[in-house]
Write a protein that holds these residues in place. Structure first.
Motif, mmCIF file in Angstrom:
data_model
loop_
_atom_site.group_PDB
_atom_site.id
_atom_site.type_symbol
_atom_site.label_atom_id
_atom_site.label_comp_id
_atom_site.label_asym_id
_atom_site.label_seq_id
_atom_site.Cartn_x
_atom_site.Cartn_y
_atom_site.Cartn_z
ATOM 1 N N ILE A 35 -59.387 -36.486 26.447
ATOM 2 C CA ILE A 35 -59.659 -37.957 26.919
ATOM 3 C C ILE A 35 -60.315 -37.605 28.434
ATOM 4 C CG2 ILE A 35 -57.442 -38.810 26.211
ATOM 5 C CD1 ILE A 35 -56.105 -38.662 28.922
ATOM 6 N N SER A 36 -61.132 -38.786 28.892
ATOM 7 C CA SER A 36 -61.662 -38.624 30.117
ATOM 8 C C SER A 36 -61.459 -39.911 30.862
ATOM 9 C CB SER A 36 -63.260 -38.700 29.736
ATOM 10 O OG SER A 36 -63.712 -40.070 29.283
ATOM 11 N N VAL A 49 -59.836 -46.890 37.496
ATOM 12 C CA VAL A 49 -60.037 -45.802 36.398
ATOM 13 C C VAL A 49 -60.159 -46.464 35.078
ATOM 14 C CG1 VAL A 49 -57.535 -45.539 36.195
ATOM 15 C CG2 VAL A 49 -58.935 -43.699 35.833
ATOM 16 N N THR A 50 -61.230 -45.679 34.454
ATOM 17 C CA THR A 50 -61.432 -46.036 32.975
ATOM 18 C C THR A 50 -61.153 -44.951 32.247
ATOM 19 O OG1 THR A 50 -63.340 -47.580 33.690
ATOM 20 C CG2 THR A 50 -63.358 -46.690 31.172
ATOM 21 N N VAL A 51 -60.242 -45.471 31.498
ATOM 22 C CA VAL A 51 -59.687 -44.091 30.419
ATOM 23 C C VAL A 51 -60.288 -44.378 29.064
ATOM 24 C CG1 VAL A 51 -57.686 -42.812 29.530
ATOM 25 C CG2 VAL A 51 -57.310 -44.396 31.741
ATOM 26 N N GLN A 65 -54.653 -37.112 40.967
ATOM 27 C CA GLN A 65 -54.746 -37.463 39.700
ATOM 28 C C GLN A 65 -53.946 -36.321 38.856
ATOM 29 O OE1 GLN A 65 -59.065 -38.758 38.789
ATOM 30 N NE2 GLN A 65 -59.292 -36.821 39.996
ATOM 31 N N GLY A 66 -53.218 -37.068 38.236
ATOM 32 C CA GLY A 66 -52.073 -36.286 37.338
ATOM 33 C C GLY A 66 -52.970 -35.823 35.967
ATOM 34 N N LYS A 67 -52.309 -34.580 35.622
ATOM 35 C CA LYS A 67 -52.747 -34.093 34.445
ATOM 36 C C LYS A 67 -51.639 -33.969 33.374
ATOM 37 C CE LYS A 67 -54.643 -30.823 31.489
ATOM 38 N NZ LYS A 67 -53.831 -30.103 30.317
ATOM 39 N N GLN A 68 -51.719 -34.846 32.180
ATOM 40 C CA GLN A 68 -50.465 -34.785 31.295
ATOM 41 C C GLN A 68 -50.561 -33.363 30.489
ATOM 42 O OE1 GLN A 68 -50.546 -37.886 28.393
ATOM 43 N NE2 GLN A 68 -48.615 -37.440 27.490
ATOM 44 N N VAL A 75 -61.132 -34.436 31.350
ATOM 45 C CA VAL A 75 -62.284 -34.426 31.903
ATOM 46 C C VAL A 75 -62.242 -35.876 32.868
ATOM 47 C CG1 VAL A 75 -64.776 -34.423 31.968
ATOM 48 C CG2 VAL A 75 -63.579 -33.303 30.185
ATOM 49 N N SER A 76 -62.542 -35.402 34.222
ATOM 50 C CA SER A 76 -62.460 -36.478 35.232
ATOM 51 C C SER A 76 -64.020 -36.554 35.707
ATOM 52 C CB SER A 76 -61.418 -36.310 36.381
ATOM 53 O OG SER A 76 -61.478 -36.926 37.321
#
Length: 264
Positions: free
Chosen positions: A114-115, A132-134, A210-213, A219-220
């Protein structure tokens, strides 16, 4: 040599017994076969042990490893190893995005890429406009996309989805905005924070997290803009910036912290 399988095991054991058709002889042959089978299995395991451990260690370090378990012993080990820990506790503005999948549906893309496209504007009054757009793939077992933060915010707006499928929930000390997705592949979450510093101060510090699942490749794209009258004194990590604007892209392999010092 004899080839053994579930269909001919007994008949082949009889052949190997030759003329000594006793239960002791049969048990001895069965024990030898079991010992040889176990040796073959363990030998293959020993050869694969180091590469397997390297893969597991790399997955744990990069938060790509998901090991679901209800066993308390595992949970204690995972906590001690830092596998389940989160760096977001050190953030003033923590944001965690989670994909919630239906575990009853098996999909080869269970853990997708995901981004995030994050835009942060720090205002003169020390409030922060955050969006934030996911972007995520359309996969059959994805139930919802959830954004959580421990900040007290008036409201989080979600666009790109029917509002009847958007809910607010609490998870521990976090406020979470849950979007139950159907065919959507892009959502935008936005909100404005309360003041994070007194206006009497001339220097501010803000840590954005920013969390990372676990198990998800992220990608951020991150953009931060300061209101007029504010300027960057320092940013850690060292992010490219021009006057009051900082932009960078990174592949998250763990929770990310951005430590910002601002002067008025």
């Amino acid at each position: 040599g004899q080839v053994f399988n579930s269909q001919n095991l007994l008949s082949n054991l009889s052949i190997l017994q030759s003329d000594i058709e006793t239960s002791a002889r049969r048990n001895d042959l069965a024990a030898q076969l079991l010992a040889r089978s176990l040796d073959n299995i363990l030998d293959g395991y020993r050869q694969k042990l180091l590469p397997t451990l390297q893969v597991l260690a790399n997955g744990a370090n990069h938060k790509d490893l998901v090991l679901p378990s209800s066993q308390l012993a595992y949970n204690r080990v995972a906590d001690q190893a830092g596998i389940q820990g989160s760096a977001l506790q050190a953030a003033d503005l923590p944001v965690n995005i989670l994909l919630v999948a239906d575990q009853k549906v098996i999909s080869p893309t269970k853990y997708p890429a995901i981004s995030y496209a994050t835009k942060v504007r720090i205002n003169q009054d020390t409030t922060v406009n955050y969006s934030v757009t996911v972007k995520f793939p359309s996969i059959s077992n994805l139930d919802s996309v959830v954004l959580c933060t421990s900040l007290i915010v008036p409201d989080i707006t979600v666009t790109g989805i029917d509002q009847q499928r958007v809910f607010t929930r609490r998870l521990n000390n976090d406020i979470c905005k849950v979007a139950d997705v159907l065919t959507e592949t892009e959502l935008t979450y936005s909100w404005t924070t309360l003041q994070f510093e007194s206006l009497d101060n001339s220097e501010y510090n803000l840590v954005i997290g920013q969390g990372k699942q676990l198990g998800v490749e992220v990608v951020s794209d991150f953009e931060m803009v300061l209101d007029s009258g504010l300027s960057f004194q320092s940013i850690q990590p060292d992010i490219p910036r021009i006057e009051g604007r900082a932009v960078f892209t990174e592949s998250l392999d763990k929770d990310s912290l951005i430590d910002i010092n601002i002067i008025r």
